[in-house]
Enzyme design. Structure first.
Site, PDB file in Angstrom:
ATOM      1  N   PHE A  11      37.299  42.294  22.720  1.00 22.76           N
ATOM      2  CA  PHE A  11      38.198  42.280  21.563  1.00 22.76           C
ATOM      3  C   PHE A  11      39.643  41.974  22.002  1.00 22.76           C
ATOM      4  O   PHE A  11      40.187  40.902  21.669  1.00 22.76           O
ATOM      5  CB  PHE A  11      38.065  43.638  20.841  1.00 22.76           C
ATOM      6  CG  PHE A  11      39.201  43.999  19.948  1.00 22.76           C
ATOM      7  CD1 PHE A  11      39.682  43.110  18.989  1.00 22.76           C
ATOM      8  CD2 PHE A  11      39.804  45.253  20.055  1.00 22.76           C
ATOM      9  CE1 PHE A  11      40.742  43.460  18.156  1.00 22.76           C
ATOM     10  CE2 PHE A  11      40.858  45.602  19.228  1.00 22.76           C
ATOM     11  CZ  PHE A  11      41.331  44.704  18.288  1.00 22.76           C
ATOM     12  N   ASN A  32      31.243  40.167  32.008  1.00 26.52           N
ATOM     13  CA  ASN A  32      29.775  40.195  32.155  1.00 26.52           C
ATOM     14  C   ASN A  32      29.082  40.320  30.799  1.00 26.52           C
ATOM     15  O   ASN A  32      27.876  40.513  30.741  1.00 26.52           O
ATOM     16  CB  ASN A  32      29.331  41.337  33.088  1.00 26.52           C
ATOM     17  CG  ASN A  32      29.650  42.704  32.509  1.00 26.52           C
ATOM     18  OD1 ASN A  32      30.313  42.814  31.484  1.00 26.52           O
ATOM     19  ND2 ASN A  32      29.184  43.743  33.173  1.00 26.52           N
ATOM     20  N   SER A  76      36.181  47.098  30.632  1.00 27.11           N
ATOM     21  CA  SER A  76      35.692  48.477  30.612  1.00 27.11           C
ATOM     22  C   SER A  76      34.842  48.625  29.369  1.00 27.11           C
ATOM     23  O   SER A  76      35.079  47.938  28.377  1.00 27.11           O
ATOM     24  CB  SER A  76      36.870  49.463  30.521  1.00 27.11           C
ATOM     25  OG  SER A  76      36.393  50.787  30.351  1.00 27.11           O
ATOM     26  N   GLY A 103      42.382  44.319  44.908  1.00 28.36           N
ATOM     27  CA  GLY A 103      42.112  43.523  46.114  1.00 28.36           C
ATOM     28  C   GLY A 103      42.429  42.051  45.876  1.00 28.36           C
ATOM     29  O   GLY A 103      43.030  41.380  46.727  1.00 28.36           O
ATOM     30  N   TYR A 146      34.917  57.855  30.778  1.00 26.84           N
ATOM     31  CA  TYR A 146      35.978  56.923  30.385  1.00 26.84           C
ATOM     32  C   TYR A 146      37.346  57.473  30.795  1.00 26.84           C
ATOM     33  O   TYR A 146      38.114  56.793  31.488  1.00 26.84           O
ATOM     34  CB  TYR A 146      35.920  56.716  28.877  1.00 26.84           C
ATOM     35  CG  TYR A 146      36.895  55.700  28.328  1.00 26.84           C
ATOM     36  CD1 TYR A 146      36.821  54.365  28.690  1.00 26.84           C
ATOM     37  CD2 TYR A 146      37.883  56.084  27.418  1.00 26.84           C
ATOM     38  CE1 TYR A 146      37.711  53.430  28.168  1.00 26.84           C
ATOM     39  CE2 TYR A 146      38.771  55.157  26.881  1.00 26.84           C
ATOM     40  CZ  TYR A 146      38.679  53.831  27.265  1.00 26.84           C
ATOM     41  OH  TYR A 146      39.561  52.906  26.736  1.00 26.84           O
ATOM     42  N   GLN A 163      51.421  51.932  48.740  1.00 29.40           N
ATOM     43  CA  GLN A 163      51.017  51.585  50.113  1.00 29.40           C
ATOM     44  C   GLN A 163      51.179  50.096  50.423  1.00 29.40           C
ATOM     45  O   GLN A 163      51.524  49.724  51.533  1.00 29.40           O
ATOM     46  CB  GLN A 163      49.563  52.022  50.345  1.00 29.40           C
ATOM     47  CG  GLN A 163      49.169  51.960  51.810  1.00 29.40           C
ATOM     48  CD  GLN A 163      47.780  52.560  52.060  1.00 29.40           C
ATOM     49  OE1 GLN A 163      47.333  53.436  51.344  1.00 29.40           O
ATOM     50  NE2 GLN A 163      47.110  52.067  53.093  1.00 29.40           N
TER      51      GLN A 163
HETATM   52  P1  NAD Z   1      35.718  45.503  24.354  1.00 34.07           P
HETATM   53  O1  NAD Z   1      34.473  46.292  24.589  1.00 34.07           O
HETATM   54  O2  NAD Z   1      35.766  44.647  23.146  1.00 34.07           O
HETATM   55  O3  NAD Z   1      36.062  44.602  25.591  1.00 34.07           O
HETATM   56  C1  NAD Z   1      35.776  44.967  26.909  1.00 34.07           C
HETATM   57  C2  NAD Z   1      35.297  43.729  27.653  1.00 34.07           C
HETATM   58  O4  NAD Z   1      35.052  44.060  29.027  1.00 34.07           O
HETATM   59  C3  NAD Z   1      33.988  43.175  27.106  1.00 34.07           C
HETATM   60  O5  NAD Z   1      34.090  41.781  26.954  1.00 34.07           O
HETATM   61  C4  NAD Z   1      32.964  43.547  28.183  1.00 34.07           C
HETATM   62  O6  NAD Z   1      31.865  42.654  28.201  1.00 34.07           O
HETATM   63  C5  NAD Z   1      33.810  43.491  29.415  1.00 34.07           C
HETATM   64  N1  NAD Z   1      33.314  44.307  30.544  1.00 34.07           N
HETATM   65  C6  NAD Z   1      33.002  45.623  30.538  1.00 34.07           C
HETATM   66  N2  NAD Z   1      32.620  46.008  31.769  1.00 34.07           N
HETATM   67  C7  NAD Z   1      32.701  44.906  32.567  1.00 34.07           C
HETATM   68  C8  NAD Z   1      32.471  44.664  33.941  1.00 34.07           C
HETATM   69  N3  NAD Z   1      32.056  45.641  34.752  1.00 34.07           N
HETATM   70  N4  NAD Z   1      32.672  43.427  34.439  1.00 34.07           N
HETATM   71  C9  NAD Z   1      33.104  42.430  33.631  1.00 34.07           C
HETATM   72  N5  NAD Z   1      33.350  42.599  32.304  1.00 34.07           N
HETATM   73  C10 NAD Z   1      33.150  43.816  31.791  1.00 34.07           C
HETATM   74  O7  NAD Z   1      36.914  46.560  24.317  1.00 34.07           O
HETATM   75  P2  NAD Z   1      38.469  46.365  23.994  1.00 34.07           P
HETATM   76  O8  NAD Z   1      38.791  47.236  22.859  1.00 34.07           O
HETATM   77  O9  NAD Z   1      38.812  44.931  23.932  1.00 34.07           O
HETATM   78  O10 NAD Z   1      39.124  47.015  25.280  1.00 34.07           O
HETATM   79  C11 NAD Z   1      39.715  46.234  26.307  1.00 34.07           C
HETATM   80  C12 NAD Z   1      40.444  47.142  27.282  1.00 34.07           C
HETATM   81  O11 NAD Z   1      41.494  47.844  26.604  1.00 34.07           O
HETATM   82  C13 NAD Z   1      39.547  48.219  27.910  1.00 34.07           C
HETATM   83  O12 NAD Z   1      39.905  48.382  29.259  1.00 34.07           O
HETATM   84  C14 NAD Z   1      39.871  49.458  27.121  1.00 34.07           C
HETATM   85  O13 NAD Z   1      39.671  50.622  27.890  1.00 34.07           O
HETATM   86  C15 NAD Z   1      41.346  49.239  26.798  1.00 34.07           C
HETATM   87  N6  NAD Z   1      41.741  49.986  25.596  1.00 34.07           N
HETATM   88  C16 NAD Z   1      41.370  49.567  24.351  1.00 34.07           C
HETATM   89  C17 NAD Z   1      41.745  50.323  23.239  1.00 34.07           C
HETATM   90  C18 NAD Z   1      41.401  49.893  21.840  1.00 34.07           C
HETATM   91  O14 NAD Z   1      41.719  50.634  20.901  1.00 34.07           O
HETATM   92  N7  NAD Z   1      40.800  48.769  21.582  1.00 34.07           N
HETATM   93  C19 NAD Z   1      42.467  51.499  23.398  1.00 34.07           C
HETATM   94  C20 NAD Z   1      42.780  51.915  24.702  1.00 34.07           C
HETATM   95  C21 NAD Z   1      42.439  51.138  25.793  1.00 34.07           C
END
Ligand code: NAD
Ligand code: UDP
Length: 311
Positions: A11, A32, A76, A103, A146, A163
């Site tokens: 998203f 992924n 994530s 890295g 999480y 570091q």
């Molecule tokens: P989302 O689930 O729509 O997007 C996450 C993306 O990460 C997906 O495309 C998924 O396929 C990919 N992904 C997950 N694990 C993976 C891995 N190991 N390797 C490669 N790709 C991987 O969620 P989002 O709402 O777009 O969130 C994006 C980021 O923003 C996240 O890190 C989330 O923790 C953070 N975040 C979002 C919100 C929110 O309200 N939307 C709030 C706080 C933090």
């Protein structure tokens, strides 16, 4: 410049990819597709500056030939429904994924940007939440996969900063919503809109008096881009400080969808935070940033998106 974005098919990630491409930057999207969708990046694929690498970032990623200016780690599981289903993968994205991204940043002499979350504050005991608050997290509860993965991700970022002098930015994102969310991802805004459009009951967990503060995606993306322009290394909250109860949200969704759906009350999940609202004084001062889109306006745009998607 060239940016590598993990979670770029998700998203928030897909909106970020679009924003960089629109500015003429090159984007390497690493995803992924565990919760992201090909549909989200379909209209980016024709752009010659866009490259997609299908890869799990918990596994090291080598052989990137391009020079990279920024590594933005957004991969994530992010919805409670998703991370409770995949707790180990969630921890791996925050721990191993963050380590692998740092890295890459170190090898490429790139800057590192970490998508952290309001969940680092857990079920907060101070309100609104400032960046100085250390949080109230149950480290063995169902949300810990999480919360702790993001807290450890932040710790890793600061370890690399201290570091190895890696240039880092850390944003703590509060509930954000809008087009490109998955219809079935279980988060409250998408759930209520999809339920209302399908004429199903809106599922309120608990009594609906818990609060959240909802930020529209375009406001968040503006804040993220502004954060990249500063030199500030400490965490910054990004979110909309206007607070709503979940019941108020359900009523707004019913009003804007003109749905005849009813509300159904269901058990409140374990450790569900009772209140959440960002203190955004830091972002206002540092980034000269404030969200502009009201919940009413953002809901209308999001309802339009889901109406088209559901047909
Ligand atoms: P989302 O689930 O729509 O997007 C996450 C993306 O990460 C997906 O495309 C998924 O396929 C990919 N992904 C997950 N694990 C993976 C891995 N190991 N390797 C490669 N790709 C991987 O969620 P989002 O709402 O777009 O969130 C994006 C980021 O923003 C996240 O890190 C989330 O923790 C953070 N975040 C979002 C919100 C929110 O309200 N939307 C709030 C706080 C933090
Ligand atoms: N929620 C709800 N009904 C739903 C989905 C969520 O009442 O169908 C509640 C959930 O219990 C929480 C709030 O809405 O109190 C926000 O949930 P979400 O999953 O969007 O994310 P969170 O802010 O908890 O990470």
């Amino acid at each position: 410049m060239t940016v590598l974005i993990t979670g770029g098919a998700g998203f928030i990630g897909s909106h970020l990819c679009r924003a960089f491409l629109d500015r003429g930057d090159s984007v390497i999207c690493v995803d992924n597709f565990i919760t992201g969708s090909r549909e989200n990046v379909k209209n980016l694929a024709d752009n010659k500056n866009f490259k997609l690498i299908e890869h799990d970032i918990s596994i090291p990623l080598y052989n990137i030939n391009e020079n990279i200016d920024w590594v933005l780690h957004f991969a994530s599981l992010a919805s409670p429904k998703d991370y409770i289903t995949y707790p180990i993968k969630t921890l791996k994205s925050g721990l191993l994924g963050t380590h692998n991204c740092l890295g890459i940043a170190k090898a490429k002499k790139a800057k590192f940007f970490f998508a952290s979350t309001s969940e680092v504050y857990g079920d907060p005991l101070i309100h609104p939440q400032t960046e100085e608050y250390w949080g109230n997290v149950n480290c063995i509860g169902i949300r810990s996969c999480y919360d702790e993965s993001k807290r450890a991700g932040e710790a890793l970022a600061y370890a690399y900063y201290r570091q190895h002098a890696i240039d880092i930015r850390v944003v703590r994102i509060f509930n954000t919503y809008g087009p490109n969310m998955q219809a079935e991802d279980g988060r409250v805004v998408s759930n209520f809109i999809v339920q209302a459009l399908k004429g199903e009951d809106l599922t309120i967990y608990g009594k609906g008096n818990q609060t959240r503060s909802f930020c529209y995606i375009s406001d968040l993306v503006n804040g993220l881009l502004k954060m990249m322009q500063t030199d500030y290394k400490m965490p910054v909250n990004l979110g909309n400080p206007k607070e709503f109860t979940i019941k108020e949200l359900a009523e707004l969704v019913l009003k804007f969808t003109k749905s005849k759906s009813k509300i159904k009350f269901m058990p409140l999940p374990e450790d569900d935070p009772k209140k959440r609202k960002p203190d955004i004084a830091k972002a206002e001062k540092l980034l000269k940033w404030q969200p502009k889109i009201s919940l009413e306006e953002g809901l209308e745009k999001t309802i339009e998106y889901f109406s088209a998607k559901l047909g």
